[in-house]
Design an enzyme around this catalytic site. Structure first.
Site, PDB file in Angstrom:
ATOM      1  N   GLN A 180     -12.663  10.424  -6.557  1.00 12.12           N
ATOM      2  CA  GLN A 180     -14.167  10.520  -7.208  1.00 12.12           C
ATOM      3  C   GLN A 180     -14.408  12.008  -7.215  1.00 12.12           C
ATOM      4  O   GLN A 180     -14.641  12.750  -6.368  1.00 12.12           O
ATOM      5  CB  GLN A 180     -14.862   9.868  -6.102  1.00 12.12           C
ATOM      6  CG  GLN A 180     -16.286   9.855  -6.593  1.00 12.12           C
ATOM      7  CD  GLN A 180     -17.339   8.954  -5.836  1.00 12.12           C
ATOM      8  OE1 GLN A 180     -17.128   7.596  -5.984  1.00 12.12           O
ATOM      9  NE2 GLN A 180     -17.862   9.340  -4.880  1.00 12.12           N
ATOM     10  N   SER A 193     -18.807  15.936  -7.087  1.00 14.64           N
ATOM     11  CA  SER A 193     -19.671  17.194  -6.803  1.00 14.64           C
ATOM     12  C   SER A 193     -18.973  18.457  -7.436  1.00 14.64           C
ATOM     13  O   SER A 193     -17.910  18.428  -7.658  1.00 14.64           O
ATOM     14  CB  SER A 193     -19.299  17.565  -5.124  1.00 14.64           C
ATOM     15  OG  SER A 193     -20.223  16.553  -4.351  1.00 14.64           O
ATOM     16  N   GLU A 213     -20.432   0.114  -2.774  1.00 10.29           N
ATOM     17  CA  GLU A 213     -19.590   0.079  -1.521  1.00 10.29           C
ATOM     18  C   GLU A 213     -20.873  -0.247  -0.288  1.00 10.29           C
ATOM     19  O   GLU A 213     -20.797   0.705   0.500  1.00 10.29           O
ATOM     20  CB  GLU A 213     -19.130   1.342  -1.012  1.00 10.29           C
ATOM     21  CG  GLU A 213     -18.118   1.110   0.247  1.00 10.29           C
ATOM     22  CD  GLU A 213     -16.813   0.620   0.151  1.00 10.29           C
ATOM     23  OE1 GLU A 213     -16.701  -0.709  -0.686  1.00 10.29           O
ATOM     24  OE2 GLU A 213     -15.966   0.855   0.957  1.00 10.29           O
TER      25      GLU A 213
END
Lengths: 401, 364
Positions: free
Chosen positions: A124, A127, A242
């Protein structure tokens, strides 16, 4: 026995059979590469046994069971120390979001199968150096390029990127609008030309996070997930997806029982540590906190069983548990006096107070820092106002750097 | 395991809260702080009318026959309004002690009167700092009870007391009539709690239990009262959190609501965390009544609820600034109650040691 309890019993029996091959003892002393290879074999076995994609639809290759079944399995699995850490993010966020937004369904199904079997891993890419908690401050650019897109920029803190085949990424397609409006979400091939991954060694000595550089990386429009300019919404969806995960009142560090075992063997100022009021107080307080978190989890499970939405208090788990793990780990090291200086750099975080202590700060920052979690509780649960945000509504390219 | 409140329990929660809020009065509560030896009759009358006095007493003895879960729910509502009397807890504790006795006559004599609220009971267990000394100094002999129990909650108004005493070298729980016992009412910081020093001298008493039975029973009764009190503490903490939140979205400084400042909003979010942990522990503990792990669950509820109420009292006042420390605003009602409830049913030293002992098998 309820359906879930029956499932839990089957899971426990299967896990017990696998433990000698894949569990904590089998992993002890392995290099990361060997441990990952073991993990891939475990994931394949788990898939074959019907414990993969538990709460995912059957059509996409899941088991079609409930969130409760998934949480039950994860709770059981955690106890064995199986090598699943490499796949947690992959299966937790990117792959579910791919299932939701992926355009070529046959291709998606193939990815899902390989991800569930540990053959492929997804990361993922959110950032950046310019924004972690402030996700919408990201600067990586996605520019239209013919019929497709061209990606330039840098991501950071990307877990397991060095082993990943694919990633999901949010990038800025339009700097002329407010910062969260000019973002678009894609999947990206981590093996594509122009992608460079550089591991970052963390304070605890391991290097599971990375910097990822994108230099004119080509993407087709098929790789876009969601609307152009709709990336922030998809990113929020990713972070919400999630919601039903197994919790750990030990904050993913050692259990309180290990602290008690340690204290049983130690003297404080020539008296048994377990008779020392300060140690007794720490034990009692820690237990009270953990039992509260566990009761919150038990109630959430009961609400799910009853078809209700669990309460928002579940959002306390990481905030409270990891903070307290940090303190208890410090105390455990203090307690040992000079004997506490020794440290095995390869020890498991759930077994070693030093490893737990060294890695605790990461736990308080990754996946929502304490401060961001407190803001979320204050704003979303208690209805308190947002902070003053000088960049609100300002076009991204006019925000002072 | 824990429980979810069923429909009936949810109804008790909303109804008890509605009734308590409608009938409590800040001016009355503030006046009680400055009156020694008085309690809020309107509150106790409400408790009687609503049947709360007999909530957890079996129907056979005139009660309603519900459990610690329901009593906890009502206690939480009472805590939210700093209810002006401690008898809900003490009467239930006395009833629990009597229910543990084998003396049927004693039960028949007192349980119906406790259930109706006609009689007020106190539990005189503690001596010195300890809420339950292993060898109490108060003695029970053929001549009756002798000795002193200091600072007994509810004692100023109680007709009977359950006394933790030593009888022929063995611990005992003894029921006595307080009519002729010397009471010295204490002037304190939370006067509606009815604290009094009791001095027994040849006071007639009847044995509820002796020996190991008495020890186990006394500990269970204390744990039970601790769970009721923990609910009350959660109710108080929750009320303070709501007050703090409401103030933080109303009050402005430096051109914005003060709740937008992280120093303020994080304080309130931390309160939320402490309260939810305490609430979860309370619900769990109430559901474990009579089980092997009840003491552990009660101790966890007690420790976390005390921390939640103390922190909420401290921080709610702080968030208010100057207005928070005035007599009239009344936040000190909660601040005082947080402290009195932190000590009643045993201070933290007691519960930390008890819990550590349960977890490690090692005594302090």
């Amino acid at each position: 026995m309820s359906d879930v309890e029956d499932f839990r019993a089957r899971a426990r029996a299967w896990l017990a059979e696998q433990a000698t091959t894949y569990g904590k003892e089998a992993r002890r002393g392995l290099s990361v590469e060997d441990d990952l290879a073991l993990g891939r074999r475990y994931m394949a076995a788990r898939h074959d046994a019907g414990f993969a994609g538990i709460n995912w639809a059957v059509e996409i290759g899941g088991q079609g069971l409930t969130n409760l079944h998934k949480v039950a399995f994860e709770g059981e699995e955690m106890a064995w120390g199986m090598p699943v850490v490499y796949f947690g993010i992959s299966l937790g966020m990117p792959v579910p979001i791919l299932i939701h937004y992926g355009q070529d369904r046959d291709w998606v199904k193939e990815r899902v199968r390989k991800a569930l079997r540990g053959e492929e891993i997804w990361c993922q890419l959110f950032s950046e150096p310019s924004g972690g908690s402030d996700l919408a401050a990201l600067r990586t650019k996605a520019e239209q390029d013919g019929n497709g897109w061209k990606l330039n920029g840098q991501k950071v803190w990307t877990s397991w990127a060095q082993y990943c085949d694919y990633g999901v990424i949010v990038a800025r397609n339009d700097p002329n609008v407010a910062k969260h409006k000019g973002l678009t979400y894609f999947w990206v091939d981590m093996k594509a030309p122009g992608v460079e991954v550089r591991p970052i060694k963390l304070a605890g000595g391991d290097s599971h996070v990375n910097e990822v550089f994108f230099d004119d990386v080509k993407m087709t429009d098929e790789q876009r997930m969601g609307a152009v300019g709709g990336g922030f919404g998809v990113a929020l969806h990713t972070l919400m997806i999630e919601r039903y995960i197994a919790t750990d009142s030990a904050g993913f560090g050692p259990h309180l029982d290990l602290f008690i075992d340690l204290a049983r063997e130690i003297e404080v100022n020539e008296k048994p540590a377990l008779e020392d009021g300060r140690i007794r107080s720490a034990i009692a307080r820690n237990y009270a906190m953990r039992s509260g978190l566990e009761a919150i989890t038990a109630r959430a499970m009961k609400m799910m069983e009853a078809g209700m939405q669990p309460g928002p208090e579940g959002s306390l788990q990481k905030l409270v548990a990891v903070r307290s793990r940090q303190r208890l780990s410090e105390l455990a090291i203090d307690l040992q006096g000079n004997a506490g200086f020794a440290s095995d750099p390869h020890a498991f975080v759930k077994e070693s107070w030093t490893a737990s202590w060294l890695n605790a700060p990461t736990g308080r920052i990754a996946g929502g820092s304490d401060e961001v979690l407190l803001n979320t509780i204050a704003e979303k649960i208690l209805g308190l106002p947002q902070d003053h945000r000088p960049d609100k509504g300002v076009p991204f390219n006019q925000i002072p750097a | 395991m824990s429980i979810l409140y069923d429909e009936g329990q949810q109804a008790i929660a909303s109804e008890s809260r509605r009734v308590v809020e409608a009938r409590s009065d800040k001016a009355r509560a503030l006046a009680l702080l400055e009156t020694v030896g008085a309690y809020d009759h309107a509150f106790w009358q409400t408790a009687i009318e609503q049947g709360w006095t007999g909530l957890a007493i079996p129907e056979a003895f005139g009660g309603i026959g519900l459990s610690l879960v329901e009593l906890g729910i009502v206690a939480q509502a009472c805590g939210g309004s700093t209810a002006g009397a401690p008898f809900l807890t003490s009467n239930d504790g006395a009833a629990a002690a009597l229910l543990g006795s084998e003396n049927e006559e004693l039960k028949a004599e007192w349980l119906p009167r406790l259930a109706s609220g006609e009689v007020i009971a106190a539990l005189a267990f503690g001596e010195g700092q300890s809420p339950l000394p292993s060898r109490p100094l108060v003695r029970f002999t053929a001549a009756g009870l002798a000795g002193e129990k200091p600072g007994v909650p509810a004692a100023a108004h109680a007709r009977i007391a359950v006394v933790w005493a030593l009888a022929e070298g063995e611990p005992a729980l003894v029921l006595c009539d307080l009519t002729d016992v010397s009471k010295s009412v204490i002037e304190g910081f939370d006067n509606s709690r009815g604290y009094a020093d009791l001095t027994f001298a040849a006071t007639p008493g009847q044995v509820i239990a002796t020996g190991a039975h008495a020890s186990a029973l006394a500990r269970d009764v204390l744990a039970r009262m601790a769970v009721v009190t923990a609910h009350e503490q959660v109710g108080g903490a929750e009320a303070l959190m709501t007050i703090a939140r409401d103030y933080a979205v109303t009050r402005k400084a430096f051109g914005q609501q003060i709740g937008a400042f992280q120093s303020v909003k994080h304080r309130i979010a931390e309160m939320y965390g402490l309260i939810e942990i305490a609430r979860a522990n309370c619900i769990h503990a109430a559901s474990r009544e009579g089980q092997a792990d009840f003491l552990k669950a009660a101790a966890a509820a007690r420790l976390s609820a005390t921390e939640a109420y103390d922190t909420a009292a401290r921080d709610c006042v702080q968030i208010h600034g100057g207005i928070g420390v005035t007599w009239e605003t009344g936040l000190h009602l909660h601040m005082r109650r947080a402290r009195s409830l932190a000590v009643e049913q045993g201070n933290m030293f007691f519960w930390e040691d008890l819990l550590a002992g349960q977890l490690t098998g090692v005594a302090a």
